[in-house]
Design a protein around this motif. Sequence first.
Motif, mmCIF file in Angstrom:
data_model
loop_
_atom_site.group_PDB
_atom_site.id
_atom_site.type_symbol
_atom_site.label_atom_id
_atom_site.label_comp_id
_atom_site.label_asym_id
_atom_site.label_seq_id
_atom_site.Cartn_x
_atom_site.Cartn_y
_atom_site.Cartn_z
ATOM 1 N N ASP A 1 3.823 5.674 -5.649
ATOM 2 C CA ASP A 1 3.851 5.509 -7.103
ATOM 3 C C ASP A 1 2.743 6.322 -7.764
ATOM 4 O O ASP A 1 2.937 6.892 -8.844
ATOM 5 N N ILE A 2 1.575 6.373 -7.118
ATOM 6 C CA ILE A 2 0.472 7.178 -7.652
ATOM 7 C C ILE A 2 0.855 8.654 -7.695
ATOM 8 O O ILE A 2 0.600 9.361 -8.675
ATOM 9 N N LEU A 3 1.490 9.136 -6.622
ATOM 10 C CA LEU A 3 1.937 10.534 -6.586
ATOM 11 C C LEU A 3 3.016 10.784 -7.632
ATOM 12 O O LEU A 3 3.064 11.841 -8.264
ATOM 13 N N ASN A 4 3.894 9.819 -7.805
ATOM 14 C CA ASN A 4 4.965 9.945 -8.795
ATOM 15 C C ASN A 4 4.418 10.141 -10.203
ATOM 16 O O ASN A 4 4.966 10.902 -11.000
ATOM 17 N N LYS A 5 3.335 9.432 -10.505
ATOM 18 C CA LYS A 5 2.774 9.472 -11.865
ATOM 19 C C LYS A 5 1.727 10.569 -12.051
ATOM 20 O O LYS A 5 1.258 10.790 -13.159
ATOM 21 N N ASN A 6 1.363 11.240 -10.957
ATOM 22 C CA ASN A 6 0.354 12.292 -11.034
ATOM 23 C C ASN A 6 1.000 13.621 -11.446
ATOM 24 O O ASN A 6 1.917 14.107 -10.791
ATOM 25 N N LYS A 7 0.530 14.204 -12.515
ATOM 26 C CA LYS A 7 1.116 15.439 -13.047
ATOM 27 C C LYS A 7 0.889 16.640 -12.138
ATOM 28 O O LYS A 7 1.561 17.665 -12.263
ATOM 29 N N ARG A 8 -0.061 16.541 -11.214
ATOM 30 C CA ARG A 8 -0.336 17.662 -10.315
ATOM 31 C C ARG A 8 0.717 17.798 -9.215
ATOM 32 O O ARG A 8 0.779 18.810 -8.534
ATOM 33 N N PHE A 9 1.537 16.782 -9.047
ATOM 34 C CA PHE A 9 2.583 16.830 -8.028
ATOM 35 C C PHE A 9 3.945 16.880 -8.706
ATOM 36 O O PHE A 9 4.258 16.049 -9.554
ATOM 37 N N SER A 10 4.742 17.873 -8.310
ATOM 38 C CA SER A 10 6.050 18.070 -8.941
ATOM 39 C C SER A 10 7.121 17.251 -8.212
ATOM 40 O O SER A 10 8.109 17.774 -7.711
ATOM 41 N N ILE A 11 6.908 15.956 -8.117
ATOM 42 C CA ILE A 11 7.898 15.081 -7.507
ATOM 43 C C ILE A 11 8.126 13.884 -8.419
ATOM 44 O O ILE A 11 7.240 13.469 -9.154
ATOM 45 N N SER A 12 9.344 13.396 -8.391
ATOM 46 C CA SER A 12 9.680 12.211 -9.164
ATOM 47 C C SER A 12 10.746 11.453 -8.383
ATOM 48 O O SER A 12 11.936 11.721 -8.515
ATOM 49 N N PRO B 1 13.315 4.802 -7.896
ATOM 50 C CA PRO B 1 12.789 3.508 -7.447
ATOM 51 C C PRO B 1 13.300 3.098 -6.067
ATOM 52 O O PRO B 1 12.550 2.542 -5.262
ATOM 53 N N LEU B 2 14.566 3.392 -5.778
ATOM 54 C CA LEU B 2 15.131 3.044 -4.472
ATOM 55 C C LEU B 2 14.448 3.816 -3.359
ATOM 56 O O LEU B 2 14.127 3.248 -2.301
ATOM 57 N N PHE B 3 14.189 5.107 -3.593
ATOM 58 C CA PHE B 3 13.545 5.918 -2.561
ATOM 59 C C PHE B 3 12.087 5.484 -2.369
ATOM 60 O O PHE B 3 11.587 5.469 -1.241
ATOM 61 N N VAL B 4 11.405 5.130 -3.453
ATOM 62 C CA VAL B 4 10.026 4.643 -3.350
ATOM 63 C C VAL B 4 9.985 3.373 -2.510
ATOM 64 O O VAL B 4 9.126 3.206 -1.636
ATOM 65 N N ALA B 5 10.926 2.468 -2.756
ATOM 66 C CA ALA B 5 10.988 1.222 -1.994
ATOM 67 C C ALA B 5 11.282 1.502 -0.525
ATOM 68 O O ALA B 5 10.717 0.855 0.370
ATOM 69 N N LEU B 6 12.158 2.472 -0.268
ATOM 70 C CA LEU B 6 12.495 2.832 1.110
ATOM 71 C C LEU B 6 11.292 3.411 1.842
ATOM 72 O O LEU B 6 11.031 3.076 3.009
ATOM 73 N N ILE C 1 0.836 -1.202 0.000
ATOM 74 C CA ILE C 1 0.000 0.000 0.000
ATOM 75 C C ILE C 1 0.870 1.251 0.000
ATOM 76 O O ILE C 1 0.609 2.212 -0.739
ATOM 77 N N GLY C 2 1.925 1.251 0.819
ATOM 78 C CA GLY C 2 2.819 2.409 0.864
ATOM 79 C C GLY C 2 3.483 2.665 -0.468
ATOM 80 O O GLY C 2 3.565 3.814 -0.926
#
Length: 256
Positions: free
Chosen positions: A118-129, A132-137, A112-113
């Motif tokens: 990942d949803i935020l990463n792919k959402n154009k309204r959020f300026s974050i990218s 993969p290592l940080f997402v896993a962490l 879930i985390g």
Amino acid sequence: MKFLKLRPNKKYKAISIVYFILRMLVIYVFFAQLHDRNYENVFLCVLTMILFLVPSFIERRIHIDIPDTLETIILLFIFSAEILGEINSYYLIFPYWDTILHTINGFLASAIGLSLIDILNKNKRFSISLSPLFVALVAFCFSMTIGVVWEFFEFAMDTYFGMDMQKDTYISSFQSVLLNQNGHNIPVKVNFDSVIINGEPWKGYIDIGLIDTMMDLFVNFIGAVVFSTFGYFYIKGRGKSNFLKRFILKIYTENE
């Protein structure tokens, strides 16, 4: 707003069977406990029915698709913890029942985390990218935080409401600095075969919840590490794993 309010009918048919079977079982247990005037277990049945509604509520109101596999595991997890574990005493009948559930919890919470990030990463309204290592962490930390908060809840229930959610363990030895007669910071090991409590012999000293808590956190750690590791390669390969797709949440769009 570009969202679908309902899931595809095919998915409804698959999940509705699981929902129906589990709900019928809970209703049966509900009336059995009501007949026995076991009102605490009656409350657990009601709570279980409410928890069963959470995945569907999330999909309808927040428009997040929960894959069939993940949703089925969540429902079985709730049933196994509340109905089988608490009411049917599986926690006592099967020594590793609690351990298995906490391992699964670590796995699911990490899924879930990772999905949320990942949803935020792919959402154009959020300026974050995030990498993969940080997402896993983050997924790992999210899972461990859920595990710690749950142990806080168990401790609070045991302390203030007289429950025994942190199960006790018999031990035959322990180490303690407090028992060092010279006052040095050197632990003294105490071994024993039995202890006398209120004139009655017990087969050992009772560790009050600590071993249970640490074991729960450890297996939660294992579940979190396993999924976070797989999740890292899933994000890095951008969703090539069909197995991981069964555990990743996503937002509904008009094209789905």
